[in-house]
Design a protein around this motif. Structure first.
Motif, PDB file in Angstrom:
ATOM      1  N   PRO A  38       0.917  -1.088   0.119  1.00  0.00           N
ATOM      2  CA  PRO A  38      -0.076   0.138  -0.140  1.00  0.00           C
ATOM      3  C   PRO A  38       0.933   1.142   0.039  1.00  0.00           C
ATOM      4  CG  PRO A  38       0.178  -0.894   2.128  1.00  0.00           C
ATOM      5  CD  PRO A  38       1.065  -1.612   1.366  1.00  0.00           C
ATOM      6  N   VAL A  39       1.906   1.240  -0.688  1.00  0.00           N
ATOM      7  CA  VAL A  39       2.987   2.353  -0.534  1.00  0.00           C
ATOM      8  C   VAL A  39       2.979   3.189  -1.981  1.00  0.00           C
ATOM      9  CG1 VAL A  39       4.105   1.171   1.332  1.00  0.00           C
ATOM     10  CG2 VAL A  39       4.810   0.873  -1.080  1.00  0.00           C
ATOM     11  N   ALA A  56       8.531  14.158  -4.615  1.00  0.00           N
ATOM     12  CA  ALA A  56       8.538  14.761  -3.156  1.00  0.00           C
ATOM     13  C   ALA A  56       7.304  14.451  -2.214  1.00  0.00           C
ATOM     14  CB  ALA A  56       9.224  16.049  -2.945  1.00  0.00           C
ATOM     15  N   ALA A  57       6.204  14.751  -2.979  1.00  0.00           N
ATOM     16  CA  ALA A  57       4.905  14.822  -2.470  1.00  0.00           C
ATOM     17  C   ALA A  57       4.578  13.444  -1.954  1.00  0.00           C
ATOM     18  CB  ALA A  57       3.790  15.216  -3.565  1.00  0.00           C
ATOM     19  N   ASP A  58       5.167  12.180  -2.584  1.00  0.00           N
ATOM     20  CA  ASP A  58       4.723  10.870  -2.076  1.00  0.00           C
ATOM     21  C   ASP A  58       5.267  10.566  -0.776  1.00  0.00           C
ATOM     22  OD1 ASP A  58       3.345  10.195  -4.626  1.00  0.00           O
ATOM     23  OD2 ASP A  58       5.476   9.809  -5.741  1.00  0.00           O
ATOM     24  N   GLY A  59       6.366  11.420  -0.271  1.00  0.00           N
ATOM     25  CA  GLY A  59       6.560  11.181   1.100  1.00  0.00           C
ATOM     26  C   GLY A  59       7.684   9.854   1.144  1.00  0.00           C
ATOM     27  N   VAL A  60       8.210   9.363   0.215  1.00  0.00           N
ATOM     28  CA  VAL A  60       9.101   8.195   0.202  1.00  0.00           C
ATOM     29  C   VAL A  60      10.697   8.764   0.758  1.00  0.00           C
ATOM     30  CG1 VAL A  60      10.223   6.321  -0.736  1.00  0.00           C
ATOM     31  CG2 VAL A  60       7.858   7.106  -1.613  1.00  0.00           C
ATOM     32  N   SER A  83      17.488   1.785   4.269  1.00  0.00           N
ATOM     33  CA  SER A  83      16.213   1.806   4.743  1.00  0.00           C
ATOM     34  C   SER A  83      15.170   2.791   4.205  1.00  0.00           C
ATOM     35  CB  SER A  83      16.684   2.350   6.259  1.00  0.00           C
ATOM     36  OG  SER A  83      17.115   3.902   6.047  1.00  0.00           O
ATOM     37  N   VAL A  84      14.086   2.379   4.154  1.00  0.00           N
ATOM     38  CA  VAL A  84      13.080   2.913   3.314  1.00  0.00           C
ATOM     39  C   VAL A  84      11.739   3.295   4.526  1.00  0.00           C
ATOM     40  CG1 VAL A  84      11.532   3.115   1.258  1.00  0.00           C
ATOM     41  CG2 VAL A  84      13.742   1.433   1.607  1.00  0.00           C
ATOM     42  N   ALA A  85      11.668   4.535   4.299  1.00  0.00           N
ATOM     43  CA  ALA A  85      10.335   4.999   5.010  1.00  0.00           C
ATOM     44  C   ALA A  85       9.240   5.572   4.215  1.00  0.00           C
ATOM     45  CB  ALA A  85      10.770   6.091   6.280  1.00  0.00           C
ATOM     46  N   PHE A  86       7.857   5.209   4.643  1.00  0.00           N
ATOM     47  CA  PHE A  86       6.728   5.831   3.986  1.00  0.00           C
ATOM     48  C   PHE A  86       6.030   6.721   4.932  1.00  0.00           C
ATOM     49  CE2 PHE A  86       7.707   1.641   2.072  1.00  0.00           C
ATOM     50  CZ  PHE A  86       8.179   1.821   0.725  1.00  0.00           C
ATOM     51  N   PRO A  87       4.789   7.165   4.337  1.00  0.00           N
ATOM     52  CA  PRO A  87       4.068   7.843   5.260  1.00  0.00           C
ATOM     53  C   PRO A  87       3.207   7.053   6.090  1.00  0.00           C
ATOM     54  CG  PRO A  87       3.963   8.768   3.058  1.00  0.00           C
ATOM     55  CD  PRO A  87       4.679   7.533   2.692  1.00  0.00           C
ATOM     56  N   GLY A  89       3.879   6.030   8.968  1.00  0.00           N
ATOM     57  CA  GLY A  89       4.981   4.914   9.728  1.00  0.00           C
ATOM     58  C   GLY A  89       5.094   3.579   9.168  1.00  0.00           C
ATOM     59  N   LEU A  90       4.853   3.515   7.731  1.00  0.00           N
ATOM     60  CA  LEU A  90       5.088   2.212   7.093  1.00  0.00           C
ATOM     61  C   LEU A  90       6.539   2.361   6.799  1.00  0.00           C
ATOM     62  CD1 LEU A  90       1.854   2.186   6.834  1.00  0.00           C
ATOM     63  CD2 LEU A  90       2.207   1.171   4.785  1.00  0.00           C
ATOM     64  N   ALA A  91       7.232   1.087   6.443  1.00  0.00           N
ATOM     65  CA  ALA A  91       8.641   1.286   6.286  1.00  0.00           C
ATOM     66  C   ALA A  91       8.781  -0.278   5.402  1.00  0.00           C
ATOM     67  CB  ALA A  91       9.336   0.689   7.432  1.00  0.00           C
ATOM     68  N   GLY A  92       9.869   0.008   4.544  1.00  0.00           N
ATOM     69  CA  GLY A  92      10.141  -1.234   3.420  1.00  0.00           C
ATOM     70  C   GLY A  92      11.663  -1.625   3.731  1.00  0.00           C
ATOM     71  N   THR A  93      11.641  -2.901   3.233  1.00  0.00           N
ATOM     72  CA  THR A  93      12.978  -3.655   3.187  1.00  0.00           C
ATOM     73  C   THR A  93      13.059  -4.480   1.776  1.00  0.00           C
ATOM     74  OG1 THR A  93      12.306  -5.527   4.527  1.00  0.00           O
ATOM     75  CG2 THR A  93      13.274  -3.764   5.591  1.00  0.00           C
ATOM     76  N   VAL A  94      14.129  -4.582   1.303  1.00  0.00           N
ATOM     77  CA  VAL A  94      14.290  -5.173  -0.198  1.00  0.00           C
ATOM     78  C   VAL A  94      15.130  -6.523   0.247  1.00  0.00           C
ATOM     79  CG1 VAL A  94      15.234  -5.125  -2.335  1.00  0.00           C
ATOM     80  CG2 VAL A  94      14.004  -3.265  -1.499  1.00  0.00           C
ATOM     81  N   SER A  95      14.760  -7.566  -0.275  1.00  0.00           N
ATOM     82  CA  SER A  95      15.224  -8.847  -0.080  1.00  0.00           C
ATOM     83  C   SER A  95      15.193  -9.945  -1.525  1.00  0.00           C
ATOM     84  CB  SER A  95      14.971  -9.671   0.853  1.00  0.00           C
ATOM     85  OG  SER A  95      15.680 -10.874   1.172  1.00  0.00           O
ATOM     86  N   ARG A  96      16.155  -9.801  -2.194  1.00  0.00           N
ATOM     87  CA  ARG A  96      16.075 -10.919  -3.256  1.00  0.00           C
ATOM     88  C   ARG A  96      14.828 -10.467  -4.430  1.00  0.00           C
ATOM     89  NH1 ARG A  96      16.959 -14.727   0.686  1.00  0.00           N
ATOM     90  NH2 ARG A  96      18.958 -15.688   0.737  1.00  0.00           N
ATOM     91  N   GLY A  97      15.062  -8.966  -4.574  1.00  0.00           N
ATOM     92  CA  GLY A  97      13.954  -8.722  -5.799  1.00  0.00           C
ATOM     93  C   GLY A  97      12.594  -8.280  -5.028  1.00  0.00           C
ATOM     94  N   THR A  98      12.442  -8.706  -3.721  1.00  0.00           N
ATOM     95  CA  THR A  98      11.172  -8.688  -3.096  1.00  0.00           C
ATOM     96  C   THR A  98      11.150  -7.143  -2.328  1.00  0.00           C
ATOM     97  OG1 THR A  98      10.878 -10.943  -3.368  1.00  0.00           O
ATOM     98  CG2 THR A  98       9.474  -9.677  -1.624  1.00  0.00           C
ATOM     99  N   LEU A  99      10.195  -6.476  -2.394  1.00  0.00           N
ATOM    100  CA  LEU A  99       9.704  -5.532  -1.537  1.00  0.00           C
ATOM    101  C   LEU A  99       8.905  -5.947  -0.287  1.00  0.00           C
ATOM    102  CD1 LEU A  99      10.050  -2.228  -0.825  1.00  0.00           C
ATOM    103  CD2 LEU A  99       8.071  -1.812  -2.252  1.00  0.00           C
ATOM    104  N   ARG A 100       9.273  -5.805   0.786  1.00  0.00           N
ATOM    105  CA  ARG A 100       8.426  -6.143   1.969  1.00  0.00           C
ATOM    106  C   ARG A 100       8.051  -4.883   2.563  1.00  0.00           C
ATOM    107  NH1 ARG A 100      11.829 -11.313   4.756  1.00  0.00           N
ATOM    108  NH2 ARG A 100      11.378 -12.745   3.139  1.00  0.00           N
TER     109      ARG A 100
END
Length: 267
Positions: A38-39, A56-60, A83-87, A89-100
């Motif tokens: 949902p990012v 910039a408006a996306d807040g990534v 490290s990835v932050a989204f609006p 309070g969501l966060a993201g990590t990348v592993s083997r081509g997968t965004l979590r």
């Protein structure tokens, strides 16, 4: 030494933590440019990770810098992952081509009441004999949840109830400075329906123990059987227990299921 209370409390904290299994709301493999729920942003495969294109408006925010254009998000295979932050309070990590995508305020965390367990019993502390694989012995093949091979460390011969078994142990990540072995097991409780008070998660459970590093007698505390991450979220795949580790008798010890406030099993 970790007490039973410390173990239980630590497992509950892990389950509902910001990078715990209940916080994972999406795990999407990115093999072409696409959006990811949902990012915000458009995500695409790239050497070493993924790229994200956003305004910039996306807040990534990647590595502390707001994204306005296209940047590389380095995967966790690197020495230092992005490290990835989204609006919100969501966060993201990348592993083997997968965004979590992780949500520390997920619906699953709100629902979670605890982990149902069997009562502890000293009868479920058993002994076994660990034998490492030798250089001349074929190590076999055990796959993790992503389908990648795990390193086979050796075998443990032990008695479980009325059964004598030779279990396959894989090498686990170092924990608190100590090398560990991991057993990925199913037993007769795995085949029971989830409403049965003697049931456990159908795909199996994990048991960790210290790696002696050489042939040695070992203690198996089956009270410390834990659920895999896939017991908490469909976003995780489950490793398949090897044939040697499908134990034909019930092990009424350790964790059973994650449950909500009404005592209902998550899945």
């Amino acid at each position: 030494m970790t007490t039973d209370e410390d173990h239980v409390a630590g497992r509950e904290r892990w389950a509902r933590g910001p990078r715990g299994p209940l916080a994972l709301v999406n795990a999407q493999h990115v093999d072409l440019e696409q959006s990811v729920w949902p990012v915000p942003g458009r995500w695409a495969p790239a050497p070493g990770g993924l790229t994200v294109t956003a305004t910039a408006a996306d807040g990534v925010v990647v590595d502390g810098v707001p994204v306005d254009g296209t940047v590389l998000v380095v995967g966790d295979e690197a020495v230092v992952a992005s490290s990835v932050a989204f609006p919100d309070g969501l966060a993201g990590t990348v592993s083997r081509g997968t965004l979590r995508v992780w949500d520390p305020a997920s619906d699953a965390i709100a629902r979670f009441a605890g982990i149902a367990r069997f009562d502890r019993s000293d009868a479920w502390r058993t002994s076994g004999r660990y034998t490492p694989v030798s250089g001349l012995e074929a190590p076999g093949s055990v796959l993790d949840a992503a389908g990648d091979p795990l390193e086979v460390a050796g075998h443990i011969e032990t008695a479980v109830g009325s059964a004598t078994v030779r279990l396959l142990a894989v090498r686990s990540a170092v924990f608190r400075g100590s090398a560990r072995l991991q057993l990925i097991v199913q037993d007769a409780t795995s085949a029971l329906g989830e409403d049965d008070p003697g049931s456990t998660y159908s795909m199996g459970r994990f048991l960790y123990l210290d790696d002696p590093g050489t042939a040695a007698d070992v203690t198996l505390d089956w009270n410390l059987l834990v659920l895999p991450p896939c017991a908490f979220s469909y976003q995780f795949a489950c490793p398949i227990p090897p044939a040697e580790n499908r134990i034909p008798v019930p092990i009424t010890a350790g964790e059973r299921h994650p449950v909500d406030a009404d005592g209902h099993v998550f899945h």
